[in-house]
Design a protein around this motif. Sequence first.
Motif, short mmCIF file in Angstrom:
data_model
loop_
_atom_site.label_atom_id
_atom_site.label_comp_id
_atom_site.label_asym_id
_atom_site.label_seq_id
_atom_site.Cartn_x
_atom_site.Cartn_y
_atom_site.Cartn_z
N GLY A 221 28.90 42.29 39.55
CA GLY A 221 29.06 41.72 40.88
C GLY A 221 28.58 40.30 40.96
N ARG B 121 31.19 38.08 39.35
CA ARG B 121 32.33 37.85 40.23
C ARG B 121 31.96 36.90 41.35
NH1 ARG B 121 33.24 43.39 39.38
NH2 ARG B 121 32.30 43.95 41.36
N ARG C 5 40.79 38.84 37.74
CA ARG C 5 39.51 39.38 38.24
C ARG C 5 38.39 38.35 38.12
NH1 ARG C 5 37.50 44.99 36.19
NH2 ARG C 5 36.21 44.74 38.03
N ARG D 157 38.37 39.30 42.47
CA ARG D 157 39.09 40.43 43.08
C ARG D 157 38.69 41.74 42.41
NH1 ARG D 157 43.66 38.61 46.06
NH2 ARG D 157 43.28 36.41 46.50
N SER D 158 38.90 42.84 43.13
CA SER D 158 38.69 44.17 42.55
C SER D 158 39.75 44.42 41.49
CB SER D 158 38.78 45.24 43.63
OG SER D 158 40.12 45.33 44.11
N ASP E 81 43.13 45.19 43.13
CA ASP E 81 43.77 43.98 43.66
C ASP E 81 44.30 43.09 42.54
OD1 ASP E 81 43.28 44.77 46.22
OD2 ASP E 81 41.52 43.49 46.52
#
Length: 325
Positions: A57, A60, A93, A98-99, A102
């Motif tokens: 996380g 990202r 990603r 994005r997940s 997605d």
Amino acid sequence: MGRERVLRAAPPVAALVVGVLALAQNPPASWEFWLGAVIVLVIGASALLALAAVRSGQQRQAADERFTEPGPARVVLAAAGEKPPVSLIRAVRTTTGRSLADAVDLARAGGPLADGISAAAARAVADEILAAGGRATVSGQFGEITAAATGEPADWLFDAAVKWSSLTRYGPPDLPTYVRIEFEPAGVPDSYDAVGSTLEVLAEHTTTPEVGYAAVWEGWGAELAGPAAQAPRVEVPERPMLLLTGPVLALRDAPSLGFHATVGGFPPHLAWPADQAWCLACEVDEEIAFTVGCTQETARALAAALPGVREVEYDAPEPLHRDDA
């Protein structure tokens, strides 16, 4: 929030304490010992998975930060089909945060990756998508390339004794060294951008990397939809040009940004920094190589960083077309 975290952490911590006590207070052959071992292993594995999720996380989020930069650029991903490459999904990603779901949907169907980000961030994302086997377009970077206020910054290019054909292929005649750089030297991938890579090196060999100029043949674009509509003319015989300005690293896309507000396509036909430390010249009809006039130091840096670089004399006869080589 702190109290909630403590409450959530209490059960696994208590279980871990029980497991450690069972290991410490019972002989290895007993069922109590093995129960303690299982508890410790399960709690430890859960902790490692939680740590990995937190780190993922954070990564990202770090990738997301570039998308908070203000700017007019927009990145759109071209569709990759029902089975997009794993490398492309991973690139979507990591560059956008994005997940997984997605990222897969975007890679399959295409669509906007980001809007309203800086031109530099947009180019970085597009480059990563390209390297992963995808295609992305960047548009709306008017803030990077604008019309020059006057044509005066191009005055230094002209010398009464120099033919226009020499100027458009080699630039001005009074620079210390000239090198020819191949568009597609042997052994490079299809995605290799010789002009863009050259400008990255040249940006480090000027005192004015934030202020550069690009003269673009006015016949390159059928419609003047961007800054070129307000740009002053540079009266090169047989090759009248329009003068655009922007950071040196943005000059690679000056024709596309100046005429159509998109990235890609033809390189600038003449490009130089405000301090006139060098000049890149790419005649409209060039197919094999382009020229950079610069200092010996800059020429050595280009040769060390790029393939297909060789020193030449000013206005040396060179083939324009591949069929002539």
